[in-house]
Motif scaffolding. Structure first.
Motif, PDB file in Angstrom:
ATOM      1  N   TYR A  63       0.823  -1.212   0.000  1.00  0.00           N
ATOM      2  CA  TYR A  63       0.000   0.000   0.000  1.00  0.00           C
ATOM      3  C   TYR A  63       0.859   1.264   0.000  1.00  0.00           C
ATOM      4  O   TYR A  63       0.490   2.287   0.556  1.00  0.00           O
ATOM      5  CB  TYR A  63      -0.996  -0.029   1.171  1.00  0.00           C
ATOM      6  N   THR A 112     -10.917  -2.570  -0.128  1.00  0.00           N
ATOM      7  CA  THR A 112      -9.690  -2.817  -0.880  1.00  0.00           C
ATOM      8  C   THR A 112      -9.567  -1.761  -1.956  1.00  0.00           C
ATOM      9  O   THR A 112     -10.539  -1.065  -2.279  1.00  0.00           O
ATOM     10  CB  THR A 112      -9.682  -4.235  -1.478  1.00  0.00           C
ATOM     11  N   ALA A 113      -8.393  -1.650  -2.508  1.00  0.00           N
ATOM     12  CA  ALA A 113      -8.147  -0.671  -3.560  1.00  0.00           C
ATOM     13  C   ALA A 113      -9.009  -1.000  -4.786  1.00  0.00           C
ATOM     14  O   ALA A 113      -9.263  -2.171  -5.095  1.00  0.00           O
ATOM     15  CB  ALA A 113      -6.675  -0.663  -3.941  1.00  0.00           C
TER      16      ALA A 113
END
Length: 149
Positions: free
Chosen positions: A27, A120-121
């Motif tokens: 991240y 989540t991304a």
């Protein structure tokens, strides 16, 4: 590959720190094993999270997931935030992430939780596919916001 998933203890920090540092790097955070150790040991010492650790048959760490306790006021129930899920590069695509997610759901049920949540991304498509394959549903009712302090 033989796989064991168990609740992590303070004695497992040496196994957890490289994984947690790798998670942070995923991240886009700089590597900082000392910060990782301090953060994890504080969460564990204060009983502020539940960390499940995946190990192979030699005792090497393969991945982890960290659950934070929360409550839903509207539903008046305990829930858990699955905030962290990470699998070591060498163990990816071998079912470790799936096993950790299943173990997290079982563990949260055992603790009396009504649900798990995660985020989540947007571009983390492999993770999204895994979540959905295990029955996780994308929230279409609420928008999530944050405020940097």
């Amino acid at each position: 590959m033989s796989l064991q998933i168990r609740l992590a203890q303070l004695a497992d920090l040496d196994l957890l720190v490289p994984l947690f540092d790798g998670y942070r790097q995923f991240y886009r955070q700089p590597s900082n094993p000392a910060l990782a150790r301090d953060f994890l040991s504080e969460r564990m010492a204060r009983h502020e999270s539940e960390i499940l650790l995946a190990l192979d048959d030699t005792g090497s760490s393969l991945g982890f997931t960290q659950l934070y306790p929360l409550f839903s006021s509207a539903r008046a129930v305990r829930i858990y935030l699955l905030n962290d899920l990470f699998v070591a590069n060498s163990a990816r695509r071998q079912g470790v992430g799936q096993a950790l997610l299943i173990a997290a759901a079982d563990h949260a049920r055992h603790l009396g939780a009504a649900s798990l949540s995660l985020s989540t991304a947007h571009d983390n498509l492999p993770a999204q596919a895994l979540y959905e394959s295990l029955g996780w549903k994308r929230d279409t009712e609420f928008r999530e916001y944050g405020l940097v302090l």
